[in-house]
Write an enzyme that holds these catalytic residues in place. Structure first.
Site: not given
Ligand SMILES: *Cc1c(COP(=O)(O)O)cnc(C)c1O
Length: 457
Positions: A110
């Site tokens: 993120k």
């Molecule tokens: C948010 C997240 C995901 C999923 O990502 P999306 O964009 O919601 O599909 C997968 N793995 C981790 C560690 C995350 O924080």
């Protein structure tokens, strides 16, 4: 480049789409047209990661900011990453790679988009002399990334809603241990879907939205998708062959960025939608019906999601950008919890994506497998991606890349349970685990959240 809503509103400029996040008609912003990459984009193999981030930002935000502004923003965004390659590739066996997206300040992917978003918010808000109140719903990692990116910024108040007790200790502490006046943490007594539903209700309330100048930085914000395309582009250049990607998926944001990279002209191999047992997307591909069931807690909590917000973007594309038809489909979905994917869209979807749902037992087994076979500790989300890749993508047909979305130390309990090994804790997480926490608990009720926000801005 202008932006239109999947439900018909717009067009608006990039900075408008950036600062509001969600369109006023409840839809998601999409670029009006797809822009190609510069002709020579694959020319050099030694391009720094930041150059790909710039390529993506220039394509989609070039009308609003100068090249100099964008380059400086991107340099600041990735300045806090602790690996020189920013997104290193680790080869597990010939042709099978982990793309390590956890070298940012909160050790999850993120950070890639949130850091860029915060820089662009600063630029855009300074230009127009405005403030924003950002409310973000988090399944665990978005909140930490947002807190880290927006803490202390002069023109933003940040409210983070997380589902009480449903995220890991490390995830919670990354958000709640940052003691700055513009950051407010709320533990909502419910699930992530409750948090996301409340956020949507706040946006739907026009008076409230305007009163507090509400902005969204969830993956519904186009700029996040934009920023995430850069690692797909960079992998294509580094590997020099169409790679297949396996993407641990919750809100369909990260994997939709892969679709966007393709639309920009990058030739990707197949993409695997890797879900945990909250398998709405996998079921949709199999049955053709997008049907909500209740979200259940799993070992990969950042993906404990039933309603995948960004899926609406894919539907919009595969329904030939027919906003009226999409509006009707989303109304049907809101009323009945079920949506029949039109046959042509379903066929297109099956050509673009494979899918696989991975159970908690499989997650544990996969973490153990990765440790025994490759000597690598992986987090439970990455395990979902790795298992799905090994099941759905045959070896020997070009490179296979698994998006490693979080550092194993963020989910050390699960990693230890699977391997009896405790992942080494990076210094910046260790410091957070000691610091005092600050958060409030509220019921899953939009009225309570609105009052809370009003009282604090
Ligand atoms: C948010 C997240 C995901 C999923 O990502 P999306 O964009 O919601 O599909 C997968 N793995 C981790 C560690 C995350 O924080």
């Amino acid at each position: 480049m202008n932006y239109i809503s999947t439900r018909g509103a717009g067009p608006v400029s990039f900075d408008e789409a950036l600062l509001s996040g969600l369109a006023p008609d409840g839809g998601l912003y999409m670029p009006e047209a797809w822009l190609g990459l510069p002709q020579d984009w694959q020319a050099s193999k030694a391009v720094p990661f930041q150059d790909f981030a710039f390529m993506a930002a220039k394509a989609f935000a070039g009308d609003c900011f100068t090249d100099t502004e964008l380059k400086a923003a991107i340099d600041r965004a990735y300045g806090g990453f602790d690996h020189p390659e920013i997104a290193p590739l680790r080869e597990l066996e010939p042709g099978l790679f982990l793309l390590e997206l956890f070298h940012g300040p909160t050790l999850a992917f993120k950070d890639f988009a949130m850091q860029v978003l915060a820089q662009l918010f600063d630029l855009a808000l300074e230009k127009c002399g405005q403030r924003r109140t950002i409310v973000v719903a988090t399944s665990g990692d978005t909140g930490g990334a947002a807190v880290e990116a927006f803490a202390g910024r002069a023109n933003v108040d940040l409210f983070v809603l997380h589902p009480d007790g449903r995220i890991s200790d490390a995830q919670r502490r990354q958000m709640t241990s940052v003691d700055v006046p513009n950051v407010h943490n709320v533990a909502v007594e419910g699930t992530f879907d409750d948090c996301q539903r409340i956020l949507k209700l706040l946006f739907a309330d026009e008076a409230f939205r305007n009163e507090i100048a509400l902005g969204a930085v969830n993956s519904i914000n186009w700029a996040r998708i934009m920023a995430q395309t850069s690692y797909y582009l960079s992998v294509m250049v580094r590997l020099g062959a169409p790679a297949a990607f396996s993407v641990p998926t919750g809100n369909f944001g990260d994997i939709f960025a892969g679709y966007v990279a393709q639309k920009m002209g990058a030739e990707l191999g197949p993409m695997v939608i890797a879900t945990n047992s909250n398998d709405i997307l996998d079921r949709t591909l199999v049955t053709g019906t997008y049907k909500v069931e209740s979200a259940s807690p799993t070992l990969s909590p950042a993906m404990d999601i039933q309603i995948a917000s960004n899926f609406e973007r894919l539907l919009f594309e595969l329904m030939d950008r027919d906003a009226d038809a999409l509006n009707a489909a989303m109304a049907e979905f809101a009323a009945s919890g079920e949506l029949q994917i039109p046959p042509a869209a379903l066929t297109a979807m099956r050509e673009l994506f494979k899918s696989r749902s991975i159970s908690d037992e499989e997650i544990l087994a996969e973490i153990r497998f990765a440790y025994e076979a490759y000597g690598v500790l992986i987090d439970p989300h990455t395990a979902v991606g790795l298992k799905a890749a090994r099941e759905e993508l045959p070896a020997g047909k070009g490179p296979r890349v698994v998006l490693a979305t979080a550092h194993p130390a963020k989910f050390s309990e699960t990693v230890e349970k699977a391997t009896r090994k405790l992942p080494e804790v990076p210094a910046r997480l260790a410091a957070r685990m000691e610091a005092p926490e600050r958060f409030d608990r509220l019921p899953p009720d939009e009225g309570a959240i609105m009052a809370y926000v009003r009282a604090r801005i």
